[in-house]
Write a protein that holds these residues in place. Structure first.
Motif, mmCIF file in Angstrom:
data_model
loop_
_atom_site.group_PDB
_atom_site.id
_atom_site.type_symbol
_atom_site.label_atom_id
_atom_site.label_comp_id
_atom_site.label_asym_id
_atom_site.label_seq_id
_atom_site.Cartn_x
_atom_site.Cartn_y
_atom_site.Cartn_z
ATOM 1 N N PRO A 62 1.461 1.883 -5.885
ATOM 2 C CA PRO A 62 1.867 1.753 -4.480
ATOM 3 C C PRO A 62 0.826 1.008 -3.648
ATOM 4 C CG PRO A 62 2.198 3.993 -5.244
ATOM 5 C CD PRO A 62 1.435 3.289 -6.314
ATOM 6 N N ILE A 64 -0.008 1.434 -0.559
ATOM 7 C CA ILE A 64 -0.847 2.304 0.285
ATOM 8 C C ILE A 64 -2.012 2.876 -0.522
ATOM 9 C CG2 ILE A 64 0.624 4.339 -0.104
ATOM 10 C CD1 ILE A 64 0.024 5.230 2.704
ATOM 11 N N LYS A 167 5.185 -7.910 5.783
ATOM 12 C CA LYS A 167 5.605 -6.511 5.889
ATOM 13 C C LYS A 167 4.484 -5.560 5.490
ATOM 14 C CE LYS A 167 9.583 -7.597 3.874
ATOM 15 N NZ LYS A 167 10.786 -7.296 3.081
ATOM 16 N N PHE A 198 8.773 2.270 18.261
ATOM 17 C CA PHE A 198 8.895 1.797 16.883
ATOM 18 C C PHE A 198 10.014 0.774 16.729
ATOM 19 C CE2 PHE A 198 6.546 5.794 15.983
ATOM 20 C CZ PHE A 198 5.456 5.200 15.395
ATOM 21 N N PRO B 66 9.299 -3.790 7.765
ATOM 22 C CA PRO B 66 8.547 -2.984 6.796
ATOM 23 C C PRO B 66 9.176 -1.596 6.633
ATOM 24 C CG PRO B 66 7.088 -3.925 8.453
ATOM 25 C CD PRO B 66 8.474 -4.147 8.933
ATOM 26 N N LEU B 68 7.697 1.135 6.175
ATOM 27 C CA LEU B 68 6.934 2.134 6.943
ATOM 28 C C LEU B 68 7.552 2.327 8.327
ATOM 29 C CD1 LEU B 68 4.290 3.880 6.807
ATOM 30 C CD2 LEU B 68 3.220 2.074 8.124
ATOM 31 N N ILE B 69 7.957 1.207 8.958
ATOM 32 C CA ILE B 69 8.534 1.293 10.292
ATOM 33 C C ILE B 69 9.922 1.931 10.240
ATOM 34 C CG2 ILE B 69 9.364 -0.122 12.224
ATOM 35 C CD1 ILE B 69 6.932 -1.944 11.521
ATOM 36 N N PHE B 72 9.262 5.551 10.131
ATOM 37 C CA PHE B 72 8.814 6.068 11.423
ATOM 38 C C PHE B 72 9.954 6.123 12.431
ATOM 39 C CE2 PHE B 72 3.968 5.059 11.079
ATOM 40 C CZ PHE B 72 3.872 6.022 10.095
ATOM 41 N N MET B 166 9.862 3.224 -6.322
ATOM 42 C CA MET B 166 8.887 4.234 -6.719
ATOM 43 C C MET B 166 7.596 4.065 -5.910
ATOM 44 S SD MET B 166 6.150 4.986 -8.923
ATOM 45 C CE MET B 166 5.981 3.539 -9.936
ATOM 46 N N LYS B 167 7.191 2.799 -5.714
ATOM 47 C CA LYS B 167 5.978 2.560 -4.934
ATOM 48 C C LYS B 167 6.180 2.962 -3.469
ATOM 49 C CE LYS B 167 5.219 -1.784 -6.140
ATOM 50 N NZ LYS B 167 4.404 -3.008 -6.256
ATOM 51 N N ALA B 170 5.576 6.575 -2.082
ATOM 52 C CA ALA B 170 4.225 6.997 -1.695
ATOM 53 C C ALA B 170 4.057 7.000 -0.182
ATOM 54 C CB ALA B 170 3.181 6.088 -2.330
ATOM 55 N N LEU B 171 4.903 6.250 0.533
ATOM 56 C CA LEU B 171 4.754 6.159 1.985
ATOM 57 C C LEU B 171 5.195 7.425 2.707
ATOM 58 C CD1 LEU B 171 5.899 2.505 2.570
ATOM 59 C CD2 LEU B 171 3.599 3.423 2.707
ATOM 60 N N SER B 173 4.078 10.151 2.342
ATOM 61 C CA SER B 173 2.895 10.958 2.647
ATOM 62 C C SER B 173 2.471 10.760 4.103
ATOM 63 C CB SER B 173 1.744 10.584 1.708
ATOM 64 O OG SER B 173 1.354 9.252 1.910
ATOM 65 N N THR B 174 2.920 9.659 4.737
ATOM 66 C CA THR B 174 2.570 9.439 6.153
ATOM 67 C C THR B 174 3.399 10.321 7.083
ATOM 68 O OG1 THR B 174 4.158 7.630 6.296
ATOM 69 C CG2 THR B 174 1.890 7.027 5.824
ATOM 70 N N MET B 181 0.968 11.140 -3.648
ATOM 71 C CA MET B 181 0.051 10.490 -2.706
ATOM 72 C C MET B 181 -0.448 11.507 -1.683
ATOM 73 S SD MET B 181 -1.032 7.355 -2.145
ATOM 74 C CE MET B 181 -2.585 7.621 -1.320
ATOM 75 N N ARG B 185 -4.343 12.586 -1.112
ATOM 76 C CA ARG B 185 -5.069 12.455 0.160
ATOM 77 C C ARG B 185 -5.744 13.765 0.536
ATOM 78 N NH1 ARG B 185 -1.218 8.669 3.893
ATOM 79 N NH2 ARG B 185 -2.961 8.703 5.341
#
Lengths: 231, 229
Positions: A62, A64, A167, A198, B66, B68-69, B72, B166-167, B170-171, B173-174, B181, B185
């Protein structure tokens, strides 16, 4: 929308940071990709092994995780080096801007390695032979024959790599870079309007993605213009 | 050196406590995302502008921002609206797990639908013409000719997308979820040993990637066994 009053400047400067990271990482990404491709195509067994280890590791973990390993790992290493010179020092780190740019460039560079390797292999051997026959040196063959021919093949996947890069910049907020996601988090704290903040960040990224997609379309058209004539 | 080895040995079982959640996120959003992708693909190739346009806009938005956004906006953003908090959806969206699944599904659905479309477009026209010459209806041509060939053509790209899904897990975890992940942390915060903790996690992810690649490799081999002969 009123919630955004007073935050426009912050978001503008956050976007500037995104653009800066993008260009720094883009240059590094091309560099890693070319080095990786050169190693994979070389006759040196060790170089080939290192390059395939590089692509396996960075394409299979990953983003991150790479980012955190890189940022916190480099901080530990730098701190222990600094303490040799001055035992008083408690903590030294690479600024998130550089650690982040480097990490995402390494990740996307592993994809670019495969792209460049495939593109160099796709160059018509007849053209290279013709260059030899005309007496061009290895270096000139590389610059004037192989690179332009390779570039045309590599461009479509390269466009996707640029999209991944832009991204991935959003992730660097995790290690504290003050880009748009980071600012949206701060703005949410004071205004209590997470969706507005966001959503704006999403729009900013959508704008960047669109610009990249359109530029790649223009570049593709430009690099294929000799083929259009014959049609 | 010995200290590092101890740290690695200690941290791996702790990280593996998150393996269940990582796999759960991968399988659930992988299957839901595939179903969504097929629906969007059918909309996209339907020829009806009322279906084609929403599909294209969905793909454009989710591939252009992204992940991540997206996570969120769903996790933090949606709670801004009172009508969402009062709706039935809130039982799903209140939990970070539900938000994680929703975000990952929507994200992978957009990418996979484009991959499947590539497969459909790659089917040889001659085969479809042969199908109509034999009197197969449009629907039968799609089911018996286009689908099996498109699936075979799409496997390599699809397996890459499962790896990126799969990668992406891991996000989560935020948003406070404890996948591998997330646990890594925590262990890092306790030990301040980034190399040991994060490299151990890297190795675990690499093993999962390898298994995914291998499984799809075997599947592809099976799907193209008629060509090998």
């Amino acid at each position: 929308m009123e919630a955004l009053t007073g935050w426009w400047d912050e978001f503008f400067w956050g976007s500037v940071v995104v653009v800066e990271v993008f260009f720094v990482a883009l240059i590094l990404m091309v560099l890693f990709g070319l080095l990786g491709a050169a190693a994979k195509l070389s006759d040196n067994k060790l170089a080939q092994k290192i390059a395939s280890g590089y692509t396996i590791v960075f394409r299979g973990t990953p983003e991150i995780l790479v980012l955190l390993l890189f940022y916190f790992g480099s901080a530990i290493a730098l701190t222990s080096i600094a303490q040799i010179f001055d035992p008083e020092i408690k903590y030294v780190d690479i600024p998130p801007f550089w650690a982040g740019s480097f990490a995402i460039a390494l990740i996307v560079g592993s994809y670019a390695t495969e792209t460049f390797r495939g593109a160099f292999q796709g160059v018509d051997p007849g053209q290279v032979e013709a260059a030899r026959a005309l007496g061009l040196s290895n270096f000139k063959t590389f610059i004037y024959i192989k690179t332009p021919a390779m570039w045309r093949l590599a461009l479509p996947p390269f466009g996707n790599h640029m999209l991944s890069l832009i991204k991935d910049t959003a992730l660097i907020s995790v290690i504290g870079l003050e880009e748009t996601v980071f600012i949206a988090e701060q703005a949410t704290g004071t205004t209590g309007e997470p969706f507005t903040m966001f959503f704006l960040v999403g729009l900013i990224y959508l704008l960047f993605s669109t610009i990249i997609t359109l530029s790649v379309m223009v570049l593709e058209k430009y690099s294929n213009k000799h083929l259009e004539v014959s049609n | 050196m010995g200290e590092s080895v101890d740290l690695i040995i200690e941290s791996i079982p702790q990280i593996l406590m998150g393996l269940g959640l990582t796999l759960e996120l991968l399988f659930l959003s992988g299957i839901l995302g595939l179903m969504l992708a097929i629906t969007v693909l059918l909309m996209r190739i339907s020829g009806n502008p009322l279906l084609t346009w929403p599909a294209m806009i969905y793909i454009y938005i989710f591939r252009g921002t992204p992940i991540l956004i997206q996570i969120f906006i769903i996790y933090y953003g949606l709670s801004q609206f009172e009508w969402i908090r009062e709706s039935i959806l809130w039982t799903l969206l209140r939990e970070p797990f539900g938000c994680g699944i929703l975000a990952l599904t929507l994200n992978t659905g957009a990418y996979v639908s484009e991959i499947l479309r590539g497969g459909v477009l790659g089917v040889d026209r001659g085969l479809l013409e042969a199908g109509s010459a034999l009197g197969l209806s449009k629907r039968h041509r799609f089911i018996y000719i286009t689908t099996p060939i498109a699936v075979r053509l799409a496997i390599p790209a699809y397996s890459n997308d499962v790896i990126s899904l799969m990668k992406s897990t891991a996000l989560v975890s935020t948003i406070t979820l404890l996948d591998m992940m997330g646990y890594a942390r925590i262990v890092y915060a306790e030990t301040y040993a980034p190399y040991e903790v994060f490299t151990s996690l890297m190795v675990i992810y690499l093993i999962i990637t390898w298994i995914i690649q291998r499984a799809f490799g075997l599947f592809e081999k099976r799907m193209s066994r008629h060509i090998r002969k």
